[in-house]
Write an enzyme that holds these catalytic residues in place. Structure first.
Site, short mmCIF file in Angstrom:
data_model
loop_
_atom_site.label_atom_id
_atom_site.label_comp_id
_atom_site.label_asym_id
_atom_site.label_seq_id
_atom_site.Cartn_x
_atom_site.Cartn_y
_atom_site.Cartn_z
N GLU A 73 20.26 98.46 -16.23
CA GLU A 73 20.90 97.29 -15.66
C GLU A 73 22.14 97.66 -14.84
O GLU A 73 22.35 97.17 -13.73
CB GLU A 73 21.28 96.31 -16.78
N HIS A 76 21.43 99.48 -11.54
CA HIS A 76 20.97 98.49 -10.55
C HIS A 76 22.16 97.72 -9.98
O HIS A 76 22.23 97.46 -8.77
CB HIS A 76 19.99 97.52 -11.22
N HIS A 135 16.31 85.09 -7.23
CA HIS A 135 16.89 86.43 -7.03
C HIS A 135 15.86 87.35 -6.36
O HIS A 135 16.20 88.13 -5.45
CB HIS A 135 17.31 86.99 -8.39
N HIS A 243 -2.01 82.46 -9.66
CA HIS A 243 -1.60 83.65 -8.89
C HIS A 243 -2.83 84.44 -8.44
O HIS A 243 -2.87 84.95 -7.32
CB HIS A 243 -0.68 84.52 -9.74
N HIS A 304 3.57 97.28 -7.10
CA HIS A 304 3.06 95.96 -6.69
C HIS A 304 4.20 95.09 -6.16
O HIS A 304 4.06 94.40 -5.14
CB HIS A 304 2.39 95.29 -7.89
#
Length: 330
Positions: A73, A76, A135, A243, A304
């Site tokens: 975290e 990032h 986000h 999806h 992906h």
């Protein structure tokens, strides 16, 4: 190459790194690796000394410190913070060159500031799915606009075929479909529904009798923590099935657009854009299938996410190329 061009290229590559690490952070369940923001358990970096770890435990007794998640975290956040500084520098350079605000640098600065806000809300709201989705989407928008800014600095890469404007409606449709599919994918991930169905082609037997649309798209406000999801299995399966169906629609429309673009284009440049869209589209579809067959392996799931960002970027840039052949910059 000017300093501005070099900085745009570096910032574009840095954004790719931030997107990859952001996906990695989410997929390793490290989104709440640090339960506060912008620090980590009240410190600027992950605490390791015994006395600091005791203080961290006292501050957040409900969330024990896991160093690997906390570092995922915080790294990032460090990279995202650096990206904000890079975009700020691009804004200043653009303003000093033209002595006025220009659309793209201003939009990039506004988006990266909003992204920082969304990053804070992601943590403080306990991974609220709608915030996590926003986000993701604004990160992809930032990447796409940076690619557009990169293109504007290179006139040799600009399309000169006015005839391709006939493809504008189809190009816009392809872009909208991809954005909606990315949103569905983001909603699937944010609600931990990626493994809600593990059979092909759509879901396990009887899935059509268990669809729960109302719950699947409810915001589920009021929970303290959304880690690992709060929806029922039926709602998650509903999102997952939509999806998958969206993937088929996306594959059909975007493939048709890339084929039409390739056939209508007279320059090698635009034919290469068409080929790039087709290849990235196919890669994304295969990665999606592998996520199901292999039960969401980490490297494949990260890929992906990243390839999806590139597909959206290519369609944004292509739509701009078609809409404004050798036009003025924005």
């Amino acid at each position: 190459m000017t300093i501005q061009k070099k900085l745009i290229t570096f910032t574009l590559c840095w954004t790719m790194l931030v997107i990859i690490l952001g996906a990695y952070t989410r997929l390793t369940d490290a989104g709440l690796g640090c339960p506060d923001w912008p620090g980590c358990y009240g410190f600027l970096k992950v605490p390791h000394k015994a006395e600091k770890m005791e203080l961290a435990a006292a501050r957040f007794p409900e969330r024990p410190l896991e160093h690997h998640k906390a570092w995922n975290e915080m790294i990032h956040r460090y990279l995202a913070g650096t990206l904000g500084l890079l975009i700020g520098a691009l804004f200043i350079i653009s303003w000093r060159q033209r002595k006025r605000l220009t659309v793209l640098p201003s939009a990039l600065l506004a988006i990266v500031i909003f992204q920082a806000t969304l990053g804070a809300w992601t943590v403080t709201m306990g991974l609220l799915p709608i915030v996590v989705l926003a986000h993701l989407l604004f990160g992809f928008i930032l990447f796409s606009l940076l690619a557009l800014y990169w293109l504007q600095q290179r006139p040799a890469w600009r399309n000169s075929e006015v005839r391709l404007q006939a493809l504008k409606p189809l190009a816009l449709l392809a872009l909208v479909v991809v954005v909606l599919q990315i949103a569905l994918g983001g909603w699937t991930a944010a609600n931990y529904a990626a493994l809600a169905c593990i059979d092909l082609p759509l879901c396990e037997a009887g899935w059509s009798n268990r669809l729960a649309f109302a719950e699947a798209f409810d915001l589920h406000l009021g929970h303290d923590d959304y880690e690992y999801g709060v929806m029922s299995q039926d709602a998650r399966a509903t999102i997952h099935v939509l999806h998958r169906l969206g993937a088929i629609v996306t594959l059909s429309i975007v493939a048709w657009f890339s084929w039409r673009l390739y056939r209508l284009a007279e320059t090698t440049l635009m034919q290469r854009f068409a080929q790039a869209i087709a290849l990235v589209l196919l890669l994304q579809f295969v990665l999606g299938l592998l996520n199901i067959v292999l039960h969401l392996p980490l490297a494949n799931a990260v890929a992906h996410n990243f390839v999806g960002a590139n597909l959206m970027m290519l369609l944004v840039v292509t739509y701009y190329q078609i809409s404004r052949p050798q036009g003025r910059e924005v």
